[in-house]
Design an enzyme around this catalytic site. Structure first.
Site, PDB file in Angstrom:
ATOM      1  N   SER A 406       0.850  -1.220   0.006  1.00  0.00           N
ATOM      2  CA  SER A 406       0.149   0.077   0.014  1.00  0.00           C
ATOM      3  C   SER A 406       0.878   1.254  -0.009  1.00  0.00           C
ATOM      4  O   SER A 406       0.592   2.384  -0.441  1.00  0.00           O
ATOM      5  CB  SER A 406      -0.975   0.234   1.176  1.00  0.00           C
ATOM      6  OG  SER A 406      -1.531  -1.085   1.274  1.00  0.00           O
ATOM      7  N   HIS A 427      -1.274  -2.472  -7.053  1.00  0.00           N
ATOM      8  CA  HIS A 427      -2.271  -2.203  -5.781  1.00  0.00           C
ATOM      9  C   HIS A 427      -3.738  -2.503  -6.006  1.00  0.00           C
ATOM     10  O   HIS A 427      -4.466  -1.562  -6.491  1.00  0.00           O
ATOM     11  CB  HIS A 427      -1.659  -0.831  -5.266  1.00  0.00           C
ATOM     12  CG  HIS A 427      -2.337  -0.358  -3.996  1.00  0.00           C
ATOM     13  ND1 HIS A 427      -2.516   0.754  -3.610  1.00  0.00           N
ATOM     14  CD2 HIS A 427      -2.585  -0.982  -3.004  1.00  0.00           C
ATOM     15  CE1 HIS A 427      -3.131   1.050  -2.725  1.00  0.00           C
ATOM     16  NE2 HIS A 427      -3.079  -0.125  -2.091  1.00  0.00           N
ATOM     17  N   GLU A 439      -4.172   0.095  -8.909  1.00  0.00           N
ATOM     18  CA  GLU A 439      -3.066   1.026  -9.311  1.00  0.00           C
ATOM     19  C   GLU A 439      -1.853   0.287  -9.798  1.00  0.00           C
ATOM     20  O   GLU A 439      -1.519  -0.790  -9.166  1.00  0.00           O
ATOM     21  CB  GLU A 439      -2.625   1.783  -7.867  1.00  0.00           C
ATOM     22  CG  GLU A 439      -3.425   3.232  -7.728  1.00  0.00           C
ATOM     23  CD  GLU A 439      -3.023   3.808  -6.264  1.00  0.00           C
ATOM     24  OE1 GLU A 439      -2.300   4.910  -6.482  1.00  0.00           O
ATOM     25  OE2 GLU A 439      -2.884   3.372  -5.512  1.00  0.00           O
ATOM     26  N   ASN A 477      -3.478   6.510  -1.730  1.00  0.00           N
ATOM     27  CA  ASN A 477      -3.504   6.681  -0.280  1.00  0.00           C
ATOM     28  C   ASN A 477      -2.634   7.729   0.135  1.00  0.00           C
ATOM     29  O   ASN A 477      -2.720   8.414   1.008  1.00  0.00           O
ATOM     30  CB  ASN A 477      -2.566   5.419   0.151  1.00  0.00           C
ATOM     31  CG  ASN A 477      -3.600   4.247   0.242  1.00  0.00           C
ATOM     32  OD1 ASN A 477      -4.967   4.207   0.141  1.00  0.00           O
ATOM     33  ND2 ASN A 477      -3.010   2.752   0.478  1.00  0.00           N
TER      34      ASN A 477
HETATM   35  P1  NAI Z   1      -3.484  -9.863   6.269  1.00  0.00           P
HETATM   36  O1  NAI Z   1      -2.774  -9.852   7.282  1.00  0.00           O
HETATM   37  O2  NAI Z   1      -4.622 -10.038   6.053  1.00  0.00           O
HETATM   38  O3  NAI Z   1      -2.700 -11.216   5.194  1.00  0.00           O
HETATM   39  C1  NAI Z   1      -1.157 -11.199   5.147  1.00  0.00           C
HETATM   40  C2  NAI Z   1      -1.237 -12.875   4.856  1.00  0.00           C
HETATM   41  O4  NAI Z   1       0.081 -12.996   4.544  1.00  0.00           O
HETATM   42  C3  NAI Z   1      -1.644 -13.730   6.186  1.00  0.00           C
HETATM   43  O5  NAI Z   1      -2.306 -14.456   5.613  1.00  0.00           O
HETATM   44  C4  NAI Z   1      -0.151 -14.169   6.275  1.00  0.00           C
HETATM   45  O6  NAI Z   1       0.045 -15.442   6.864  1.00  0.00           O
HETATM   46  C5  NAI Z   1       0.761 -14.169   4.889  1.00  0.00           C
HETATM   47  N1  NAI Z   1       2.052 -14.083   5.101  1.00  0.00           N
HETATM   48  C6  NAI Z   1       2.725 -13.054   5.856  1.00  0.00           C
HETATM   49  N2  NAI Z   1       3.956 -13.545   5.568  1.00  0.00           N
HETATM   50  C7  NAI Z   1       4.309 -14.512   4.738  1.00  0.00           C
HETATM   51  C8  NAI Z   1       5.352 -15.259   4.077  1.00  0.00           C
HETATM   52  N3  NAI Z   1       6.430 -14.769   4.292  1.00  0.00           N
HETATM   53  N4  NAI Z   1       5.022 -16.008   3.223  1.00  0.00           N
HETATM   54  C9  NAI Z   1       3.571 -16.501   2.725  1.00  0.00           C
HETATM   55  N5  NAI Z   1       2.796 -15.730   3.283  1.00  0.00           N
HETATM   56  C10 NAI Z   1       3.035 -14.946   4.561  1.00  0.00           C
HETATM   57  O7  NAI Z   1      -3.127  -8.557   5.331  1.00  0.00           O
HETATM   58  P2  NAI Z   1      -3.875  -7.930   3.929  1.00  0.00           P
HETATM   59  O8  NAI Z   1      -4.754  -6.929   4.675  1.00  0.00           O
HETATM   60  O9  NAI Z   1      -4.195  -8.933   3.047  1.00  0.00           O
HETATM   61  O10 NAI Z   1      -2.571  -6.920   3.247  1.00  0.00           O
HETATM   62  C11 NAI Z   1      -1.526  -7.826   2.398  1.00  0.00           C
HETATM   63  C12 NAI Z   1      -0.940  -6.659   1.868  1.00  0.00           C
HETATM   64  O11 NAI Z   1      -1.791  -6.047   1.044  1.00  0.00           O
HETATM   65  C13 NAI Z   1      -0.076  -5.467   2.610  1.00  0.00           C
HETATM   66  O12 NAI Z   1       1.037  -5.200   2.080  1.00  0.00           O
HETATM   67  C14 NAI Z   1      -1.069  -4.391   2.766  1.00  0.00           C
HETATM   68  O13 NAI Z   1      -0.375  -3.136   2.911  1.00  0.00           O
HETATM   69  C15 NAI Z   1      -1.630  -4.395   1.248  1.00  0.00           C
HETATM   70  N6  NAI Z   1      -3.049  -3.814   1.182  1.00  0.00           N
HETATM   71  C16 NAI Z   1      -3.974  -4.298   2.008  1.00  0.00           C
HETATM   72  C17 NAI Z   1      -5.044  -3.609   1.753  1.00  0.00           C
HETATM   73  C18 NAI Z   1      -6.443  -3.897   3.012  1.00  0.00           C
HETATM   74  O14 NAI Z   1      -7.319  -2.978   2.733  1.00  0.00           O
HETATM   75  N7  NAI Z   1      -6.259  -4.764   3.665  1.00  0.00           N
HETATM   76  C19 NAI Z   1      -5.522  -2.654   0.479  1.00  0.00           C
HETATM   77  C20 NAI Z   1      -4.508  -2.654  -0.450  1.00  0.00           C
HETATM   78  C21 NAI Z   1      -3.290  -3.288  -0.139  1.00  0.00           C
END
Ligand code: NAI
Ligand code: 3HC
Length: 697
Positions: A406, A427, A439, A477
């Protein structure tokens, strides 16, 4: 002879064929050609006229590029009346999309046939106007008031089979539009079918128009055209004759044509088509995509995988453990079940996807064959770099390596691989299988072919893709942080979060910023604030701490049932959290701030100008290529009211020098926060507007 309307005599029938690619829009030349064709047919001794479109469609509407310019004869309403009044029988054969003025031309014909895949509609309200060539008068006579109102106020495209049932079409038949049209006209002539002008049909039966007007106005969240359309349809029942109803339609149409909402909506229409047209991609072919990898199957990873699966791609999903991978698959299954419920996917297809098109993995070798991989792990630079180093070691040569970060620095992520030209930011927005915005973040070394592949993927997933450069938060953002800060400042100075949310929803936003924070989770903003404080904030920046107190008490918004608002289980409505104002008042007292009154107008203006000012910096620094790229980002990712066209279109409509004057005035109270962006100042001084930059690009 018209260049765009062909004339041919086939026995007793004059055939007028439109040839004005790409969509046979009814520009001046087409209208002149149709008028000339009707007149020639009447002098040519034929019995009937057939009108159809060459290429991909019948007329898709008036030529929107002519809006706002001096009108050229013949006007579309006059042309429609002339067609309807012809002593010859006039028939239209439809295919593709018969929309707006296109459907109005068809309705002025005496009979209509269409191919089964045809869609008809009067989508003018989506452009901030109403049908202006008799559509609000003829459609209710043909389909009844209720069906007409539903079509006109929503702009919905109606399938041929439904249009047949509604009486909008007389026949649906597979085949070439010219051939099925000719056969239909011959049939009508042989059976002695009469001319059937819609204007001579009985007035439709009225309904409770005042109640409908109120309901449509409320649903439009400030958009005027659907509600005004109700008044035009009302005239089809209440005006003393057809001509008087048409005059009322014209009066309302003309009013809307001059409105800012029309300007905003038409800007949005062209901007969303221009956004993916990049000179740097001319002649560049995207790489082929069959199999996609996703690393991390949390909220975003599962949504991204769902989106790819729904688009027919095959997905390999990598998680940290077998349990985490299973949880990710459950999230995907729940997303797919939602798609089935919404009628977007059949239960059979759902089963096929889950059985055959998704592979779970906990080992990077599983990603060795993918064409593109999207990383969606925790928002932590060190973790992301480790992931990219592993992707570099395992993915095949030519695979695109994408991150869904993000905010983080894409150049730093790319540098953790030996192939930075293959690295790009994709993104997505949450929920990723629903939100339309993507994005596409381009780093210093990203190859044009990789950018083209990002856009091709976006298209395949049904997204609206916007090119962005690297900075903290990219386009969306970064701007969000700036206007969110403005809202926080207004709270410190005397407005309440609830007044701000209410003022902005009245302005047209789907939600106010505080309700949005509750939805996204207050912990996200809290983590970002802690991260920024750790790197050392500029001492001139005004900070607020009351939201931290909520988080420290374990209140993270909707997911915990309490944030700025209180949420009752099973009940989607929200009430202001009574604990908020005491926290805010305590902070004001500690800072020695005497709260003052804010009007709703001032709240909206400050919030909007904060957004515009940051947006101007984003364009000025080249993070967004053009103002329209910002507008589309805010429209598709941040609930910005479409009828304003986006923040920079809004600024143009306000007048840029007034915007700059406000910023200069407010800089007296907070010179650190309120400084006009150089680009904004320059355009205002030169008497230009943001749209001038769009046109020049
Ligand atoms: P989340 O915490 O829901 O999911 C992250 C997942 O990644 C977890 O299931 C975890 O087990 C897995 N994970 C962590 N380290 C890992 C690794 N080394 N290898 C494999 N799997 C791994 O987080 P979320 O919200 O899905 O965010 C993920 C990314 O997307 C972040 O970079 C965030 O900034 C970005 N993002 C989030 C948004 C949102 O609204 N939540 C919107 C746009 C982007
Ligand atoms: N006028 C001028 N240009 C138009 C146009 C129109 N009505 N409709 C589409 N175009 C242009 C697009 O800008 C695009 O141009 P570009 O290639 O230079 O970007 C090109 O035609 C192809 O359009 P799309 O990329 O949108 O093609 P799709 O196949 O995806 O969609 C469509 C086709 C469904 C017809 C879609 O273009 C559309 O919805 N068009 C608008 C239809 C409409 O709103 N009609 C009503 C107009 S208002 C009116 O008729 C007023 C009357 O009541 C008086």
């Amino acid at each position: 002879m018209s260049q765009v309307i062909g004339y041919e005599k086939v026995g007793d029938i004059a055939v007028l064929s439109a040839n004005n690619p790409p969509v046979n829009a009814l520009g001046a030349e087409v209208r002149q050609g149709l008028l000339a064709g009707i007149e020639r047919a009447e002098a040519d001794g034929v019995q009937a006229v057939l009108i159809y479109g060459e290429g991909r469609t019948y007329f898709a509407g008036a030529d929107i590029r002519e809006f706002g310019k001096p009108p050229q004869d013949p006007w579309l309403p006059a042309l429609c009346d002339r067609i309807e009044a012809s002593p010859l029988m006039v028939v239209s054969s439809l295919h593709g999309t018969a929309l707006g003025g296109g459907l109005e031309v068809a309705l002025s014909c005496h009979y209509r046939i269409a191919t089964p895949l045809t869609k008809v509609g009067l989508p003018e309200v989506n452009l901030g106007i109403i049908p202006g060539a008799g559509g609000t008068q003829r459609l209710p006579r043909v389909a009844g008031v209720e069906a007409a109102l539903e079509m006109i106020t929503t702009g919905r495209h109606v399938q041929a089979s439904e249009a047949l049932q509604m009486g909008v079409l007389d026949k649906v038949q597979d085949g070439d539009p010219r051939e099925i049209g000719l056969a239909f006209v011959r049939d009508l002539l042989e059976t002695g079918a009469p001319r059937r002008p819609v204007c001579e049909m009985a007035k439709p039966t009225p309904i409770d128009f005042d109640a409908t007007y109120d309901a449509v106005l409320k649903k439009g969240r400030g958009q005027l055209s659907p509600a005004i359309a109700v008044r035009a349809v009302q005239a089809s029942c209440e005006a003393h004759d057809f001509a008087a109803g048409q005059a009322r339609e014209r009066e309302l149409f003309t009013e809307l044509m001059a409105s800012d909402q029309r300007k905003g909506l038409i800007h949005a229409f062209f901007a969303e088509r221009a956004v993916s047209k990049l000179p740097e991609l001319q002649g560049i072919n995207p790489r082929e995509l069959h199999q996609i990898g996703v690393v991390g199957g949390g909220t975003m990873g599962a949504g991204i995988a769902t989106s790819a699966l729904l688009a027919g791609l095959t997905v390999v999903l990598l998680e940290m453990s077998v349990d985490a991978a299973k949880a990710a698959k459950d999230r995907i299954a729940a997303n797919l079940a939602g798609a089935v419920k919404r009628g977007k996917l059949s239960p059979d297809a759902q089963e096929e996807i889950l059985e055959n098109r998704i592979t779970l993995s906990t080992d990077y070798d599983g990603l060795s064959g993918v064409d593109l991989v999207i990383e969606a792990v925790f928002e932590d630079m060190e973790i992301k770099k480790q992931v990219f180093a592993k992707l570099d070691a395992t993915c095949k040569s030519g695979a695109v390596l994408a991150t869904n970060t993000s905010y983080l620095d894409l150049n730093e992520i790319a540098a953790s691989t030996g192939r930075p030209s293959d690295v790009i930011g994709l993104h997505f927005f949450s929920p990723a299988h629903v939100m339309k915005l993507l994005e596409i973040v381009v780093a210093d070394h990203t190859a044009p072919e990789v950018i083209a592949t990002g856009f091709a993927l976006g298209k395949r997933l049904g997204k609206v893709s916007v090119r962005a450069g690297v900075c903290d938060g990219f386009i969306g953002n970064r701007i969000l942080n700036a206007y969110r800060t403005c809202a926080d400042h207004m709270v410190l100075d005397g407005a309440s979060p609830f007044q701000i949310d209410a003022a902005l929803t009245r302005f047209g936003f789907a939600m106010g910023p505080f309700a949005v924070s509750d939805l996204a989770g207050l912990d996200i903003g809290w983590a970002a604030r802690k991260r920024k404080r750790a790197t050392g904030l500029d001492p001139r920046a005004r900070e607020s701490f009351y939201a931290d107190k909520l988080c420290e008490a374990g209140h993270f918004g909707q997911k915990t049932g309490k944030g700025y608002y209180v949420y009752e289980p099973g009940n989607r409505s929200r009430k202001p959290n009574p604990e908020i104002m005491p926290l805010i008042e305590a902070e004001r007292a500690a800072k020695g701030i005497s709260p003052r009154e804010f009007t709703d107008e001032e709240i909206v203006r400050r919030y909007m100008i904060a957004m515009v000012n940051e947006a101007a910096k984003v364009v000025g620094e080249g993070i967004a290529r053009r103002p329209l790229d910002v507008d589309i980002t805010l429209l598709y990712g941040y609930g910005f009211p479409r009828y304003w066209g986006g923040p920079l279109k809004w600024a143009d409509l306000q007048g840029l020098s007034d915007v700059v004057d406000d910023i200069r005035r407010w800089s007296g109270e907070d010179p650190y926060y309120w400084q006009p962006a150089p680009l904004l100042e320059k355009l205002a001084t030169e008497g230009r507007c943001f749209d001038d930059l769009n046109k020049a690009s």
